[in-house]
Design a protein around this motif. Structure first.
Motif, mmCIF file in Angstrom:
data_model
loop_
_atom_site.group_PDB
_atom_site.id
_atom_site.type_symbol
_atom_site.label_atom_id
_atom_site.label_comp_id
_atom_site.label_asym_id
_atom_site.label_seq_id
_atom_site.Cartn_x
_atom_site.Cartn_y
_atom_site.Cartn_z
ATOM 1 N N VAL A 400 0.838 -1.209 0.000
ATOM 2 C CA VAL A 400 0.000 0.000 0.000
ATOM 3 C C VAL A 400 0.867 1.251 0.000
ATOM 4 C CG1 VAL A 400 -1.621 1.362 1.385
ATOM 5 C CG2 VAL A 400 -1.999 -1.093 1.073
ATOM 6 N N HIS A 401 1.917 1.264 0.826
ATOM 7 C CA HIS A 401 2.761 2.459 0.917
ATOM 8 C C HIS A 401 3.670 2.621 -0.306
ATOM 9 C CE1 HIS A 401 2.072 2.085 5.495
ATOM 10 N NE2 HIS A 401 1.212 2.943 4.969
ATOM 11 N N GLU A 402 3.958 1.525 -1.005
ATOM 12 C CA GLU A 402 4.697 1.621 -2.275
ATOM 13 C C GLU A 402 3.864 2.330 -3.331
ATOM 14 O OE1 GLU A 402 7.606 0.686 -3.623
ATOM 15 O OE2 GLU A 402 8.591 -0.605 -2.152
ATOM 16 N N ILE A 403 2.575 1.996 -3.379
ATOM 17 C CA ILE A 403 1.695 2.552 -4.421
ATOM 18 C C ILE A 403 1.109 3.895 -4.000
ATOM 19 C CG2 ILE A 403 -0.321 2.082 -5.867
ATOM 20 C CD1 ILE A 403 2.140 0.254 -6.309
ATOM 21 N N PHE A 404 0.815 4.055 -2.712
ATOM 22 C CA PHE A 404 0.225 5.310 -2.217
ATOM 23 C C PHE A 404 1.153 5.946 -1.177
ATOM 24 C CE2 PHE A 404 -3.459 2.770 -3.558
ATOM 25 C CZ PHE A 404 -4.162 3.685 -4.329
ATOM 26 N N PRO A 405 2.336 6.407 -1.598
ATOM 27 C CA PRO A 405 3.244 7.050 -0.638
ATOM 28 C C PRO A 405 2.688 8.402 -0.197
ATOM 29 C CG PRO A 405 4.086 7.307 -2.866
ATOM 30 C CD PRO A 405 2.894 6.405 -2.973
ATOM 31 N N ILE A 422 -4.372 -0.423 -6.730
ATOM 32 C CA ILE A 422 -3.958 -1.798 -6.488
ATOM 33 C C ILE A 422 -5.007 -2.701 -7.108
ATOM 34 C CG2 ILE A 422 -3.511 -3.547 -4.714
ATOM 35 C CD1 ILE A 422 -2.623 -1.322 -2.857
ATOM 36 N N ILE A 423 -4.585 -3.722 -7.843
ATOM 37 C CA ILE A 423 -5.544 -4.622 -8.483
ATOM 38 C C ILE A 423 -5.352 -6.034 -7.933
ATOM 39 C CG2 ILE A 423 -5.859 -3.258 -10.561
ATOM 40 C CD1 ILE A 423 -3.853 -4.904 -11.991
ATOM 41 N N LEU A 562 -9.121 -2.313 -7.126
ATOM 42 C CA LEU A 562 -10.157 -2.822 -8.004
ATOM 43 C C LEU A 562 -9.749 -4.194 -8.513
ATOM 44 C CD1 LEU A 562 -9.807 -1.106 -11.463
ATOM 45 C CD2 LEU A 562 -8.508 -0.270 -9.540
ATOM 46 N N THR A 563 -10.723 -4.899 -9.081
ATOM 47 C CA THR A 563 -10.415 -6.238 -9.589
ATOM 48 C C THR A 563 -9.651 -6.143 -10.905
ATOM 49 O OG1 THR A 563 -12.501 -6.422 -10.803
ATOM 50 C CG2 THR A 563 -12.485 -7.196 -8.517
ATOM 51 N N GLY A 576 -0.127 -1.623 -8.129
ATOM 52 C CA GLY A 576 0.222 -2.714 -7.240
ATOM 53 C C GLY A 576 -0.668 -3.905 -7.553
ATOM 54 N N ILE A 577 -0.115 -5.098 -7.469
ATOM 55 C CA ILE A 577 -0.872 -6.317 -7.758
ATOM 56 C C ILE A 577 -0.835 -7.194 -6.510
ATOM 57 C CG2 ILE A 577 -1.103 -8.327 -9.287
ATOM 58 C CD1 ILE A 577 0.676 -6.689 -11.301
#
Length: 633
Positions: A400-405, A422-423, A562-563, A576-577
């Motif tokens: 989460v913090h990688e994608i939403f810093p 993130i998917i 999301l999916t 992010g996956i």
């Protein structure tokens, strides 16, 4: 029938830590005399005047064009009573941007508003005559030789960013462009399929074709199998709406239009039909449209001699066949249709999105083609640079913090939100991640409750709390938690031509009691402010319930996560996956990995990525090679 005891029970199910009966009747500091009124003010029950209050809240925003769109949405989806009284009350708010100073122009102002409402209603398959609205007394469209819809298509301005697309085509795009334009200029019916991985510029090629045709005084029909793909094209629409494709398809289906209908005339006069994401539609849909256009044109050749350009990527997720087997899914593809033998295949190979990282682009192609070396039942090894390790319970937090810093520092930052997501394979994981990220997001939380009912339940067999507990993929949650600045995704095709379709991402701007004001983040309507009301949504036919439930709720959900299926067709620079379980259908891993723009901005967390005796992170890759790179005879 139980009266106040029923509403007391309602409140007890939703109000946390009540201290007294008076506390239960207190909402925002006001003590209401009855439990019913308190339940209504808590938003737990639908008010008879909710539609009026929705329009009243929206009218305070001073956005008349958005208010007109909201008015049309309410007419079509909410079936309000007293339409004329709603019109009389809110007409002046809807007319504020038609500034005609002379009092003698009153009728012109009214007709201008009605004309705009009529235009939007027709896009949704309705007209003013379907509702108790005033008649248009002045003819606003002077070109009586053309149907209004055809006139609008021909006269629509070419988007400035599309005018010079042709000058910037790469070699692959230029070759395909020349072949297609030659067929259009020669008026020779041809079928083409533009095949190319994500990032090779299929959409850019479509825009170049459509702009070139429009500058010649003609028009093309741009359609897509999904609403989100349609929003990426100028005047794009969904294929099902444009061609009147039946919801329930069979081998002999046809469209629902007559030859005299405006929709049929649009098809007849179009210089070209461009159909994007063609791999996601059942072959019976193409055969139904083909059968109908042959009859419309009076020409017994594929699609009645029209030039049709299909586009897509067979490496991506295919159409969904409910409870279908692998064989049934493959059989439903376009490549299994008799039309396929008439198709000329044009390939785009130059990857513009990943051109600065050729090694990553080649890895993606190997994954999509099923050529990446496998071990232990379709497991492939992921590049170390992509992986977030699952060595401890905080790995999700790391992802989460990688994608939403620095999430708390970017409240209201549209660019930050649209570039990140993130998917994950299923809705359950997406919902968990959304709740987690929302809790870290600063701001006051607003909770919206749905109104759930079963229309034929006259004996009250299904209690409200039971209906509230039900959750299905196509429905919003009963308890919808939102904050200003949080990203949301639309769950319903409301108005694709104005950017509101299933999969559209938006950002919350204002959260009112009866309407949400949001800004569109993607597509040709990016940056547009819109109002989203509560609308009634019914459970899908494939949901196995002994009843049909109606949930009236804002048709949105959070979309920090999301999916994978919902992400198809979208570019997400920082992606992010999250794979707590491995992917389970064709193309899912390829779609997930190809949403990003580089390996530096793509991160993946695999919960079950270890294989005994082997180093590295592994995950499953499902590919149906029977549909890849098909031969054309």
């Amino acid at each position: 029938m139980e009266g106040e005891r029923f509403f007391l029970r309602f409140l007890l199910n939703h109000v946390r830590g009540p201290e007294s009966f008076q506390h239960l009747r207190t909402v925002k500091g006001i003590v209401y005399p009855t439990f019913r009124e308190a339940a209504e003010k808590q938003g737990l029950m639908e008010n008879d005047a909710s539609i009026r209050e929705c329009l009243l809240e929206a009218s305070n925003s001073k956005m008349p064009s958005s208010l007109r769109k909201l008015f049309v949405t309410l007419l079509v989806y909410c079936q309000p009573t007293g339409v004329r009284s709603l019109w009389d009350e809110f007409y002046h708010f809807m007319a504020e941007d038609y500034n005609f100073p002379s009092p003698s122009n009153t009728n012109l102002v009214r007709d201008s508003v009605l004309y705009d409402v009529e235009r939007m209603l027709k896009q949704l398959g309705k007209t003013i005559t379907d509702y108790d609205l005033p008649d248009i007394s002045i003819q606003l469209d002077g070109n009586i030789q053309l149907a209004r819809a055809i006139h609008e298509e021909v006269s629509a301005l070419v988007p400035p960013e599309d005018v010079h697309c042709v000058e910037h085509l790469n070699d692959d795009q230029r070759n395909s462009f020349d072949v297609i334009m030659e067929a259009i200029d020669g008026d020779t019916g041809r079928l083409f399929f533009i095949d190319g991985p994500g990032g090779t510029g299929k959409t850019y090629l479509y825009r170049a074709i459509l702009a070139t045709i429009k500058l010649r005084g003609q028009f093309g029909l741009a359609v897509a199998s999904s609403g989100i793909a349609a929003t990426l094209l100028h005047r794009g629409k969904t294929a099902h709406k444009t061609f009147g494709i039946p919801v329930t398809l069979h081998a002999s289906s046809t469209w629902k239009f007559s030859k005299q209908d405006i929709e049929a005339q649009l098809v007849k006069h179009a210089a070209v039909i461009i159909w994007d994401e063609a791999t996601m539609t059942h072959r019976h849909a193409y055969e139904a449209v083909d059968r109908s256009i042959r009859d419309l044109m009076g020409v017994d050749s594929p699609f009645g001699g029209k030039v049709v350009v299909f586009g897509g990527d067979f490496r991506q997720i295919l159409l969904v066949v409910p409870k279908g087997t692998k064989a049934q899914t493959i059989d439903a593809c376009l490549v299994r249709s008799t039309l396929w033998r008439h198709v000329q295949l044009l390939r785009l190979n130059q990857n513009m999105r990943s051109r600065n990282d050729e090694e990553f682009a080649e890895f993606l192609l190997r994954v999509g083609d099923g050529c990446e070396p496998m071990v232990d039942e379709n497991m492939i090894k992921l590049p170390t640079s992509l992986c977030v390790t699952d060595g401890n319970h905080n790995s999700i937090d790391i992802l989460v913090h990688e994608i939403f810093p620095s999430l708390t520092e970017h409240v209201g930052d549209v660019t930050y939100m649209v570039e990140r997501a993130i998917i994950t394979p299923t809705n359950n994981e997406a919902n968990m991640l959304n709740e987690k990220i929302l809790n870290e997001f600063v701001g006051e939380e607003k909770i919206y409750y749905s109104f759930d009912s079963v229309s034929e339940d006259r004996q009250n067999l299904y209690q409200p709390e039971f209906l509230n507990s039900l959750s299905f993929g196509g429905l919003p949650p009963h308890l919808l938690r939102l904050k200003v600045g949080s990203p949301i995704m639309l769950l319903r095709n409301i108005d694709a031509s104005n950017g509101l379709c299933n999969g559209t991402r938006l950002i919350c701007c204002r959260l009112m009691d009866h309407v949400i004001e949001a800004e569109i983040l993607i597509g040709h309507c990016k940056g547009t402010r819109v109002f989203i009301p509560r609308i009634p949504l019914k459970t899908a036919e494939d949901v196995k319930l002994p009843f049909e439930m109606t949930r009236k709720q804002f048709p949105v959900k959070l979309c920090y996560a999301l999916t994978i299926n919902k992400s198809q067709g979208q570019t997400i620079p920082h992606v992010g996956i999250y794979l707590p379980q491995h992917v389970f259908s064709h193309g899912q891993l390829y779609v997930a990995l190809s949403r990003g723009t580089s390996r530096q901005t793509t991160k993946i967390l695999v919960s079950k990525g270890d294989i005994r005796g082997r180093n590295g992170v592994f995950t499953k890759n499902v590919v149906y090679k029977e549909v890849l790179l098909p031969r054309i005879s």
